[in-house]
Structures are given as structure tokens and as C-alpha cells.
Design a protein around this motif. Structure first.
Motif, PDB file in Angstrom:
ATOM      1  N   ALA A   1       0.824  -1.199   0.000  1.00  0.00           N
ATOM      2  CA  ALA A   1       0.000   0.000   0.000  1.00  0.00           C
ATOM      3  C   ALA A   1       0.860   1.251   0.000  1.00  0.00           C
ATOM      4  CB  ALA A   1      -0.927   0.023   1.213  1.00  0.00           C
ATOM      5  N   SER A   2       0.322   2.288  -0.579  1.00  0.00           N
ATOM      6  CA  SER A   2       0.971   3.587  -0.558  1.00  0.00           C
ATOM      7  C   SER A   2      -0.099   4.662  -0.506  1.00  0.00           C
ATOM      8  CB  SER A   2       1.880   3.786  -1.774  1.00  0.00           C
ATOM      9  OG  SER A   2       1.141   3.698  -2.983  1.00  0.00           O
ATOM     10  N   GLY A   3       0.282   5.822  -0.061  1.00  0.00           N
ATOM     11  CA  GLY A   3      -0.643   6.934   0.023  1.00  0.00           C
ATOM     12  C   GLY A   3      -1.345   7.051   1.363  1.00  0.00           C
ATOM     13  N   ARG A   4      -1.691   5.934   1.945  1.00  0.00           N
ATOM     14  CA  ARG A   4      -2.346   5.876   3.250  1.00  0.00           C
ATOM     15  C   ARG A   4      -1.782   4.715   4.051  1.00  0.00           C
ATOM     16  NH1 ARG A   4      -7.514   8.403   3.045  1.00  0.00           N
ATOM     17  NH2 ARG A   4      -7.352  10.129   1.543  1.00  0.00           N
ATOM     18  N   SER A   5      -1.966   4.774   5.340  1.00  0.00           N
ATOM     19  CA  SER A   5      -1.554   3.681   6.206  1.00  0.00           C
ATOM     20  C   SER A   5      -2.627   2.605   6.244  1.00  0.00           C
ATOM     21  CB  SER A   5      -1.285   4.200   7.617  1.00  0.00           C
ATOM     22  OG  SER A   5      -1.038   3.133   8.503  1.00  0.00           O
ATOM     23  N   LEU A   6      -2.231   1.353   6.065  1.00  0.00           N
ATOM     24  CA  LEU A   6      -3.172   0.242   6.110  1.00  0.00           C
ATOM     25  C   LEU A   6      -3.736   0.007   7.498  1.00  0.00           C
ATOM     26  CD1 LEU A   6      -1.854  -2.593   3.768  1.00  0.00           C
ATOM     27  CD2 LEU A   6      -3.640  -0.888   3.375  1.00  0.00           C
ATOM     28  N   SER A   7      -3.164   0.627   8.491  1.00  0.00           N
ATOM     29  CA  SER A   7      -3.663   0.455   9.845  1.00  0.00           C
ATOM     30  C   SER A   7      -5.087   0.964  10.009  1.00  0.00           C
ATOM     31  CB  SER A   7      -2.743   1.158  10.847  1.00  0.00           C
ATOM     32  OG  SER A   7      -2.738   2.560  10.635  1.00  0.00           O
ATOM     33  N   ALA A   8      -5.563   1.770   9.072  1.00  0.00           N
ATOM     34  CA  ALA A   8      -6.909   2.322   9.139  1.00  0.00           C
ATOM     35  C   ALA A   8      -7.928   1.519   8.338  1.00  0.00           C
ATOM     36  CB  ALA A   8      -6.905   3.772   8.652  1.00  0.00           C
ATOM     37  N   TYR A   9      -7.526   0.360   7.817  1.00  0.00           N
ATOM     38  CA  TYR A   9      -8.374  -0.376   6.893  1.00  0.00           C
ATOM     39  C   TYR A   9      -8.539  -1.839   7.264  1.00  0.00           C
ATOM     40  CZ  TYR A   9      -7.654   3.650   3.835  1.00  0.00           C
ATOM     41  OH  TYR A   9      -7.614   4.915   3.312  1.00  0.00           O
ATOM     42  N   HIS A  10      -9.737  -2.354   7.005  1.00  0.00           N
ATOM     43  CA  HIS A  10      -9.940  -3.781   6.893  1.00  0.00           C
ATOM     44  C   HIS A  10      -9.481  -4.176   5.490  1.00  0.00           C
ATOM     45  CE1 HIS A  10     -12.249  -3.556  10.547  1.00  0.00           C
ATOM     46  NE2 HIS A  10     -13.203  -2.828   9.982  1.00  0.00           N
TER      47      HIS A  10
END
Length: 121
Positions: free
Chosen positions: A24-33
Motif C-alpha cells: 500500500a501507498s498513500g495511506r496507512s493500512l492500519s486504518a483499513y480492513h
């Protein structure tokens, strides 16, 4: 949305192991399922497995239970799909997808381009 890019697919023999990665790039995956989907030509898209934001909960389709394992490394912003003892019926284009963990109305609206997995018998 978060930008996702899958890798690790290829042509393998039945019984082999393969590890798919979703960076992933652009955002942190920690905020996603997160989830892995797959689609074979002429067939409907199928969810393979989902993993919760924290990685505590996972949900596998029956056909891959005991063979596939999803994991996530939020520090590396990467989700993995370890595929063991692959079967010809696993042949498909594999996609990773993300949905926000901060909204009840969130959908899998971030998708990678897909990586092809072909299993020969």
C-alpha cells in the motif's frame, strides 16, 4: 482511497506454495480492513479471505481453509496471502482490496490491479 499493488503471482504446479503481497501507498493500512478476492475468466468474483483492521479476526472461504493464510504487517504497509498446496481450481486473478475501518458504511473501494495465479495439474 489507498493505492494497492499486488505481486507474487505466477504459473506453478499443483501442490506448490506461493506468497502474494499487497503493498500500500498513500495511506496507512492500519486504518483499513483488508481482503483478498479472486476471479477466474467467465466466473463471478469471489472473496477469498478478509482480515480485520488489527488482524485479530480473519474469515476464509471454505475452499481455502487450511491451505491459505492471510497476514498483515501494518508497519510495512503490506498484506500477504500465503498459499500452500495450491490446486488447479485456485487459478484466478487475485486482487487485494481495502475498506475503511472508521465508517459503518465503508465498502471495498480501494483495489489493486491484480496478480495472476495459474496452477497446472
Amino acid at each position: 482511497q489507498v493505492h494497492l499493488e499486488e505481486s507474487g503471482g505466477g504459473l506453478v504446479q499443483a501442490g506448490a506454495s506461493l506468497r502474494l503481497s499487497c503493498a500500500a501507498s498513500g495511506r496507512s493500512l492500519s486504518a483499513y480492513h483488508m481482503a483478498w478476492f479472486r476471479q477466474a475468466p467467465g466466473k463471478e468474483r469471489e472473496i477469498v479471505v478478509a482480515i480485520s483492521q488489527s488482524g485479530i479476526s480473519t474469515d476464509y472461504v471454505d475452499s481455502v481453509k487450511g491451505r491459505f493464510t492471510i497476514s498483515r504487517d501494518n508497519a510495512k504497509n503490506t498484506v500477504y496471502l500465503q498459499m500452500n498446496n495450491v490446486k488447479p481450481e485456485d487459478t484466478a486473478m487475485y486482487y487485494c482490496a481495502a475498506k475503511s475501518a472508521g465508517s459503518l458504511r465503508s465498502r471495498y473501494d480501494s483495489w489493486g490491479q491484480g496478480t495472476q495465479v495459474t496452477v497446472s495439474s
